[in-house]
Structure formats: structure tokens, C-alpha cells
Design an enzyme around this catalytic site. Structure first.
Site, PDB file in Angstrom:
ATOM      1  N   SER A  64       0.618  -1.261   0.028  1.00  0.00           N
ATOM      2  CA  SER A  64       0.100   0.175   0.203  1.00  0.00           C
ATOM      3  C   SER A  64       0.943   1.221  -0.039  1.00  0.00           C
ATOM      4  O   SER A  64       1.808   1.349   0.708  1.00  0.00           O
ATOM      5  CB  SER A  64      -0.834  -0.043   1.491  1.00  0.00           C
ATOM      6  OG  SER A  64      -1.668   1.026   1.193  1.00  0.00           O
ATOM      7  N   ASP A  65       0.443   2.137  -0.779  1.00  0.00           N
ATOM      8  CA  ASP A  65       1.020   3.537  -0.856  1.00  0.00           C
ATOM      9  C   ASP A  65       0.671   4.107   0.752  1.00  0.00           C
ATOM     10  O   ASP A  65      -0.420   3.876   0.914  1.00  0.00           O
ATOM     11  CB  ASP A  65       0.624   4.320  -1.955  1.00  0.00           C
ATOM     12  CG  ASP A  65       1.171   5.606  -2.225  1.00  0.00           C
ATOM     13  OD1 ASP A  65       2.382   5.629  -1.841  1.00  0.00           O
ATOM     14  OD2 ASP A  65       0.279   6.678  -2.186  1.00  0.00           O
ATOM     15  N   LYS A  66       1.514   5.105   1.095  1.00  0.00           N
ATOM     16  CA  LYS A  66       1.227   5.573   2.376  1.00  0.00           C
ATOM     17  C   LYS A  66       0.506   6.915   2.036  1.00  0.00           C
ATOM     18  O   LYS A  66      -0.626   6.875   2.706  1.00  0.00           O
ATOM     19  CB  LYS A  66       2.616   6.004   3.011  1.00  0.00           C
ATOM     20  CG  LYS A  66       2.514   6.590   4.307  1.00  0.00           C
ATOM     21  CD  LYS A  66       3.605   7.131   5.098  1.00  0.00           C
ATOM     22  CE  LYS A  66       4.204   8.631   4.505  1.00  0.00           C
ATOM     23  NZ  LYS A  66       3.391   9.770   4.862  1.00  0.00           N
ATOM     24  N   THR A  67       0.839   8.013   1.579  1.00  0.00           N
ATOM     25  CA  THR A  67       0.310   9.196   1.271  1.00  0.00           C
ATOM     26  C   THR A  67      -0.902   9.192   0.569  1.00  0.00           C
ATOM     27  O   THR A  67      -0.859   8.778  -0.724  1.00  0.00           O
ATOM     28  CB  THR A  67       1.462  10.157   0.689  1.00  0.00           C
ATOM     29  OG1 THR A  67       2.459  10.157   1.495  1.00  0.00           O
ATOM     30  CG2 THR A  67       0.959  11.577   0.706  1.00  0.00           C
TER      31      THR A  67
END
Length: 825
Positions: free
Chosen positions: A314-317
């Protein structure tokens, strides 16, 4: 012979800049055109395929060849009913594949749309507006606030500029760049203006490489592999038995056309031509259920992939976090309160520049109207040399003072009396850095013009409220999560801590420092990591690809252009709410509501859909084995056809038609990822099918040879038994436990009930066949129900036997050998 772009050495920025020292008129138009044709910088690799070619590929691919052969044979023997039925199935399957593949190129198109359309370039010693696609290395361009950078650029003499690189890194905070530094295509100039020299364009830019990665990304379709393995097995069995029937019956003197027609219809009835359609309908209905949960499916087979996902990246931002800067707990000097600190910081900020940090500080004031009581005379923006902003301020009473905010150590050094408290402040700065917080020092001058350190403002991007719960639910379903971010390692570790993830965060710079030939050696580190920091788009792609090579079925979530390559490569790419067009086009599933909780719903639903498809595949093998082997044995042993051609057609139409409703069946939600295990399925189904062969052959022997019933009446009895027994088989195979453990869906009950009712009436009253009457109809039902109970007991015993691994999975060796022969051919 001209060199290709890959073979020609591109002019380096240093070479370009050296030329600029002696020339400032820019390239000539002729030289620019020569470079454009020589280097081919603006060509994004993309295969051009016409819609007609794409559609035809689905008629002549590796799977449909048996279907086309059956259609040709139907026409040769004049069996037009079968001809049109099979042709309709082929058209349906081809159109489904065509629609899916037609949309596959949308990701590249969306990426290209993000590129700037025009550029202000210096050509022939004059500034001209030209299409960005005509830029070449060496062009001098002028950029201003709000411009999308048309190429990778080297900044010339200029003041410090602020660049928004969210399109590349996904991070919300802009970066500052000064003369001599490189800025990337697709970024947005947020503050300042500059002249720059073009260093790379098109596919050679940082952004272009992202588009190329999306175009080259390939993911494995496990459902297609499973269907092919199933078909291979049934084709092998069918070809062997049908060929034997053809040779034996022709040798016995039977009419060749009659035998050929019977073998043709038997082939069509036994090979699962309807399987892709049934599975596609099952997934289409599942996609409608997912849409009701605000998750749109753009590739049907992604539902199958999602059921098997055992790794979630999963991408964070903007995905795990809100992508909104928030104020953390401040550090305050003695005698200073939080609002005084924020007021001084707000006066040293500029609302007009729309800087996220400045706006966060201003919005943090309890009363923003208080800013109207002050007048800012001169404002000095942030630059990487001074590392701070400064404002000259006049209050309502005419007193003048200065405020400043910036790097904490720099602000601390402004206060000449900092020796007394510098140690405590530095400890606080270090503690904030370890927690991943962005720290800003704030100071203002007193009445004597001396700087006073007021304290530290801390900023962070908070996690979404549902992120931690989603991660815990994913772990409960057997799916670990790895966080991917462009932030620094310290920030990534703090976010992992807040989300309940481990602290093993890998710095993605390692990928760029490792030679390409040794990247594969990083697989173990990637698998063991809890997260990745300082990640670029190609790093995300590499992470997903590496995990796939290590046997994981990977889902990837993201929202930005920088996520598009990884979303396309992942087995299940998921674009979150608010994602860019490029991310949506590359993804298989698009979420319409904020947060990740809907992903858990999608995974649970996809696992239920998988169980339904798995049940159908078992049913299909059971019935194929039963019909094929029974008919072959009857022909070999007694030299008679136990069913007619029309009966085979009716079985294929009526039974398979009702199987579509398995898409609505009730199932439990598995607690572990679901993968296709075709050797297991084939072994189980073949064993059950062989029991069915015994059952049907006993009925045929008893009625034909023992009782001596007329052959036409026996054929009707066998037809009814195969129709009723087939419908009962699905209620055996649909659950792993006893058949009564999970009640079937009403729609499925109605469809299968209608199917057997039609077959029963046709057999009882002799529609298209010899009638058998009410008594034999009831007897056939009773016999089928008795064996239904035996089937269920055999199924439970086989599951226990196979799960205990006490037997060798049947057919796995032969399937692998057959697949190898196919690949070599």
C-alpha cells in the site's frame, strides 16, 4: 544505417551546459529537428493494434481452437442447431476478452495526458511557444508558477524555486530547487520562475519511464491458467476416448458419418466450452455486488486474483494517511503559549504561495482574523541556503518587529542566549526526527531587536482513522501489509508504528545503488521488510514484481501517477478514492469512498466468488468423467449407444444453462487466501466422477440387460438419470462439508429445480425421446437420490484423504507433461 535511440548516446546535461556558456540564443530550428529525428526522444513505446486485429485474436487464440473445430464439423454433418449454439458461445467469450483488452491501453493514454502540451522555448534566438513533444535536449525553456514541466530540466541561473513532485513521488510537500539542480517532467512549479535547459524528453524522462513501465507491466491471470489446465485434462481424456469410440465403431461396421456426428456431439458436450462463460458471468455478478460496496471492477479476472491475494502493498500518502498536514504537539519556550507560537509562525508564512506548511500553520490559529491586526512589510521566502523564512511586521500600534520560521537549528542559532537551553531544544528536535515529524523552529525579535526563540512547531500527515483496523483485518484474513512511501526512513518508521506495523523499513535507495544484475538477490530483504521508504515509481514496480517472482499474489493500492506502474503489474491493482486518472486506468479495482475498509469487504466477497467458481469446476469435471467414461464403456461392452445425439445436446444446454445461477450461491468466507489447485480439484472430481460411472453403468446394465427393457426406453432412463444426477452433483460439490451444512441460494434452487423439471417432463411424456411413464420416472429419481447420499459420503472421505496428503495427486505429472509439450510446440 541510422542508429536507434537505444544505440545512440544522448547528449549529457554537462555537454549542453558547456555549450550554453558560449551561446545563449538557444538551438536553431534545424538543429532541433535533427536531434528529434536522431534521438527519437518523444516516442513512448506502445504497441499499435487495431480493434479488428484484437477481436480476431480472441477467435484464434490457444483456447478456442477446439471450438472452431467443433463448429466446422457441425457444418460438415449439417448439425446446424449445435453449430449456432457453439458459435454463440464463441462470440460471447471473444467479446468479453475484447472489451477487457481494449481498455488495457488506457493507463498509458492517461499518463500521456498528464504531460504538458506546450512549452516556451528559445529557438533561433527568440522565445517561441511550441508543442512539448517537439522539445529536444539542449533546448532552453522558460517556466513560471503553475506550469507543468514539459521535460526533465537543468535549472540555469535563477532564484530558488518550489517544485510539486506529487505526480512522481506521491508526497504532498513541495521541494526546493536552485540553479544547477535537476527537475522532472510532470512536476508543477509552485513558486518562482526560471530558465532551464532540457536534459531529457519523452520516454527518457523520469515521467516517461513511468509511462513505459505501465506499458510493459504484465500480470499473471491465474484464472485463465486454471481454466486452461482444466480444459487440457478434459481434452486429453476426451480425445483418447472419442478416438477409441470412432476407431472401434467404424471397425465394427458402423456408418462413419453417424459415428463422427455422435463423437462430435459427445466432444462438445464433454469439453467445457461453457466454462469461460459461466465463470465470466459469476465474476460479473460479483462485480455488481462489489459496486454496491463502492468498489468498481475494471478487469473481471481481478476478482479471482483478489481471492488469492496473500500480500498487500500500500502506498502511504493519501492511502494509509490522509495526505493532509496536521499540527503535532509543540515545544514551547518558557512564557510562550501555543497560540503565540502559531501567530509568529503564521506571520512568517505566505498564504498567497499556497504552500502546504504555511497554510497548515495559518489554519492552526484559533482566530485567524488576528492576522488583520498586523502588516507584513517585506517577506523573504524560504531558500535552501538560509533554510528559513523571514517577515518584517508592523502591529496595530505601529511597532515593528521580525518573525522567522525554518530549520530548528538555524532558528535556534538566531537567539544569542541559546546556550542556556540549546541542549534541551536539540534533544526535542532529535526526538521529533526519530518519530518522523517535520519540525519548524519559530523566533521573533523583541523591543530591542534581539531574536528570541519561541519554540518548535511539529507537523505530520496523520493515518486515516480506518487504516489500522484495515491492516488488522487483512492480517486476520492471512494477508500481511507492506507500506510504500517516498518519505524518509524516519517518517516511514513512525507511520508504521502508528499503524501497528513492524519497524523493518527498507530504504529504496538500495535498489538504485545495486547493479541490475544483482537486484534479484534483494528478494529476501524485500519479502521480510515491513515497509519501504524514499521510493520512486520504478522501485514500487520492482517491489511488486519481486514479490510475485517469490510466489506471492500481490495486491497494490495507490492513488497517484507514480503508483500506476505498480498498479498495472500487481495481480490486483486497487486505485483508492480520489486517485488520478492514470492510477484508475492502470488499476483493476477502483474504490469510490475514502479509506481502505472496503478492500476487506472486496477480499471477503472475492473469496466467496472463488468458492462458487471452484464448485462449478469440480462439478464440470465430475459430469464430464461420468458421461465420457460411461458412454465409452457402454459402447465397448455392449456395442450400443446409451443416449442419442439430441439427448447429449439437451444435457449440455439445460444443465449448463442453469449452472449460471451458482454465482448467487451461499458460501462461507474463507479465512485464508484461495488459490487454484487444479491437480487437487481434478483428483477429487475424477474420483467422484468414477463413482458416477459405476452408478450409471449399474442402471444401464439392470434395465437393458437384466430387465430387458426396450433400448429406446433405456436411453430415456439414462438421459433422465444423467440430468437429475448432474443437478444433484452440484449440491454435493458446492460445499466441503455435508451437503446440508450451508443452505443453497433460492435463485440456484429455482434454476436447478426448473432444469430437472423440464428433463423429467420430457422423459416422462416422451418429448424428443421415448416416454418412460410415471413409475419409471419416480424410480429414476429415487435411484439418483440414493447415489446422491453416497456421493456426499465419498466427497467427505476424499477431502480427508487428500488433505492428509496420504495420496499422490492424480494427474499432476501428466498435466505438467502435457503443458510442457504444448509450450514446446
Amino acid at each position: 544505417m541510422t542508429n536507434s535511440p537505444a544505440q545512440t548516446k544522448s547528449p549529457s546535461p554537462e555537454e549542453i551546459l558547456s555549450k550554453l556558456n558560449t551561446s545563449s540564443q538557444g538551438l536553431s530550428t534545424a538543429e532541433a529537428q535533427n536531434r528529434l529525428s536522431q534521438y527519437g526522444y518523444n516516442e513512448l513505446a506502445e504497441k499499435k493494434v487495431s480493434n479488428l486485429e484484437l477481436l480476431l485474436s480472441y477467435f484464434w487464440g490457444p483456447m478456442p481452437w477446439m471450438i472452431e473445430a467443433a463448429i466446422v464439423l457441425c457444418a460438415l454433418v449439417g448439425d446446424w442447431v449445435d453449430f449456432f449454439i457453439i458459435f454463440a458461445l464463441l462470440i460471447g467469450n471473444a467479446m468479453i476478452g475484447f472489451v477487457e483488452e481494449k481498455s488495457a491501453g488506457d493507463a498509458v493514454s492517461a499518463l500521456k495526458a498528464q504531460l504538458a502540451l506546450n512549452a516556451n522555448a528559445k529557438r533561433d534566438n527568440s522565445w517561441q511557444t511550441i508543442p512539448a513533444r517537439e522539445l529536444v535536449p539542449g533546448d532552453i525553456v522558460r517556466i513560471k508558477i503553475g506550469d507543468v514541466l514539459p521535460a526533465d530540466l537543468e535549472l540555469l541561473n535563477c532564484d530558488t524555486v518550489s517544485i510539486d513532485q506529487a505526480a512522481l513521488t506521491g508526497e504532498s510537500l513541495p521541494v526546493t530547487r536552485s540553479a544547477g539542480e535537476e527537475v522532472y517532467s510532470g512536476s508543477i512549479l509552485k513558486r518562482g520562475q526560471a530558465e532551464a535547459v532540457v536534459s531529457a524528453t519523452g520516454v527518457n524522462t523520469f515521467f516517461g519511464k513511468t509511462a513505459k513501465l505501465v506499458a510493459e507491466a504484465e500480470n499473471t491471470d491465474h484464472l485463465q491458467e486454471a481454466v486452461l489446465k482444466l480444459s487440457d485434462y478434459l481434452i486429453i481424456v476426451n480425445l483418447f476416448l472419442v478416438a477409441a469410440i470412432l476407431v472401434v465403431r467404424v471397425h465394427e461396421g458402423d456408418n462413419f458419418i453417424r459415428v463422427l456426428k455422435f463423437c462430435l456431439v459427445l466432444t462438445v458436450a464433454s469439453i467445457p466450452l461453457a466454462t469461460p462463460t459461466v465463470l465470466a458471468v459469476t465474476m460479473a455478478i460479483g462485480s455488481q455486488l462489489l459496486a454496491a460496496k463502492n468498489a468498481l471492477v475494471t478487469r473481471l479476472s481481478a476478482i479471482d486474483e483478489l481471492a488469492g491475494v496473500d500480500m498487500l502493498c500500500s502506498d502511504k500518502t493519501g492511502t494509509l494517511t490522509l495526505n493532509q498536514l496536521s499540527l503535532g504537539d509543540p515545544y514551547l519556550s518558557e512564557g510562550v503559549d501555543n497560540q503565540q507560537l502559531l501567530l509568529a509562525g503564521a506571520l512568517a508564512s505566505s498564504r498567497e504561495d499556497n504552500d502546504p506548511i504555511d497554510l497548515t500553520i495559518i489554519n492552526g490559529l484559533a482566530n485567524q482574523d488576528i492576522l488583520n491586526d498586523f502588516t507584513v512589510g517585506h517577506f523573504t521566502p524560504f531558500d535552501p541556503v538560509s533554510k528559513r523564512t523571514e517577515a518584517e511586521v508592523t502591529d496595530g500600534e505601529g511597532r515593528t518587529f521580525k518573525t522567522s520560521k525554518g530549520a530548528p537549528q538555524v532558528i535556534l542559532d538566531l537567539d544569542a542566549r541559546n546556550q542556556a537551553f540549546a541542549g534541551v531544544v536539540n534533544q526535542e528536535i532529535l526526538a521529533l526526527a526519530k518519530r518522523g515529524y517535520r519540525a519548524l523552529g519559530v523566533a521573533r525579535t523583541d523591543d530591542q531587536g534581539e531574536w528570541q526563540f519561541l519554540g518548535i512547531i511539529s507537523l505530520f500527515d496523520p493515518p486515516r482513522p480506518d487504516s489500522q483496523i484495515t491492516i488488522e483485518n487483512a492480517k486476520r484474513l492471512g494477508i500481511p501489509l507492506k507500506m510504500i512511501t517516498g518519505d524518509q526512513v524516519a517518517i516511514a518508521k513512525e507511520t508504521c508504528h502508528q499503524l501497528g506495523l513492524g519497524q523493518n523499513v527498507l530504504n529504496a535507495e538500495l535498489f538504485r545503488q545495486t547493479p541490475a544484475s544483482q537486484l534479484s538477490q534483494l528478494g529476501a530483504q524485500i519479502e521480510e521488510a515491513d515497509g519501504f521508504a524514499q521510493v520512486f515509481p520504478e522501485d514500487k514496480f520492482h517491489i511488486v514484481e519481486t514479490l510475485q517472482k517469490r510466489g506471492f499474489i500481490v495486491a497494490m493500492t495507490g492513488d497517484g501517477v507514480n503508483d500506476a506502474p505498480a498498479l498495472k503489474q500487481a495481480s490486483a491493482g486497487i486505485a483508492v478514492s480520489g486517485a488520478t486518472d492514470a492510477a484508475r486506468a492502470a488499476a483493476d479495482i477502483v474504490l469510490l469512498t475514502p479509506g481502505l475498509s472496503v478492500i476487506i469487504d472486496a477480499i471477503e466477497l472475492s473469496r466467496q466468488i472463488f468458492l462458487r467458481m471452484n464448485s462449478y469446476c469440480i462439478y464440470r469435471v465430475v459430469e464430464t468423467v461420468r458421461i465420457l467414461i460411461f458412454i465409452t464403456m457402454a459402447i465397448f461392452v455392449y456395442g450400443t449407444y446409451p443416449v442419442t445425439v439430441i439427448m447429449l445436446v439437451l444435457l449440455a444446454l439445460i444443465n449448463d444453462g442453469s449452472m449460471v445461477t451458482i454465482a448467487y450461491d451461499n458460501t462461507k468466507i474463507p479465512k485464508t487466501p484461495q488459490r487454484w489447485n487444479m491437480p487437487y480439484i481434478i483428483s477429487l472430481a475424477t474420483a467422484i466422477g468414477l463413482v458416477g460411472v459405476v452408478e450409471t453403468f449399474l442402471l444401464y446394465y439392470y434395465t437393458e440387460k437384466y430387465l430387458g427393457l426396450p433400448h429406446e426406453m433405456v436411453q430415456t432412463l439414462i438421459y433422465l438419470h444423467l440430468a437429475v444426477g448432474g443437478m444433484m452433483t452440484i449440491y454435493v460439490t458446492r460445499v466441503r462439508g455435508p451437503f446440508w451444512s450451508i443452505p443453497p441460494a433460492p435463485k440456484m434452487l429455482m434454476a436447478t429445480g426448473l432444469s430437472v423439471a423440464i428433463s423429467t417432463l420430457m422423459a416422462c411424456f416422451g418429448i424428443l425421446m421415448t416416454p418412460i411413464g410415471l413409475m419409471w420416472t419416480l424410480a429414476s429419481w429415487g435411484y439418483a437420490f440414493l447415489w446422491f447420499l453416497i456421493f456426499d459420503w465419498v466427497k467427505l472421505w476424499l477431502y480427508r484423504l487428500l488433505d492428509s496428503k496420504q495420496v499422490v495427486i492424480l494427474g499432476s505429472r501428466y498435466l505438467k507433461r502435457w503443458q510442457g509439450l504444448k509450450n514446446r510446440s
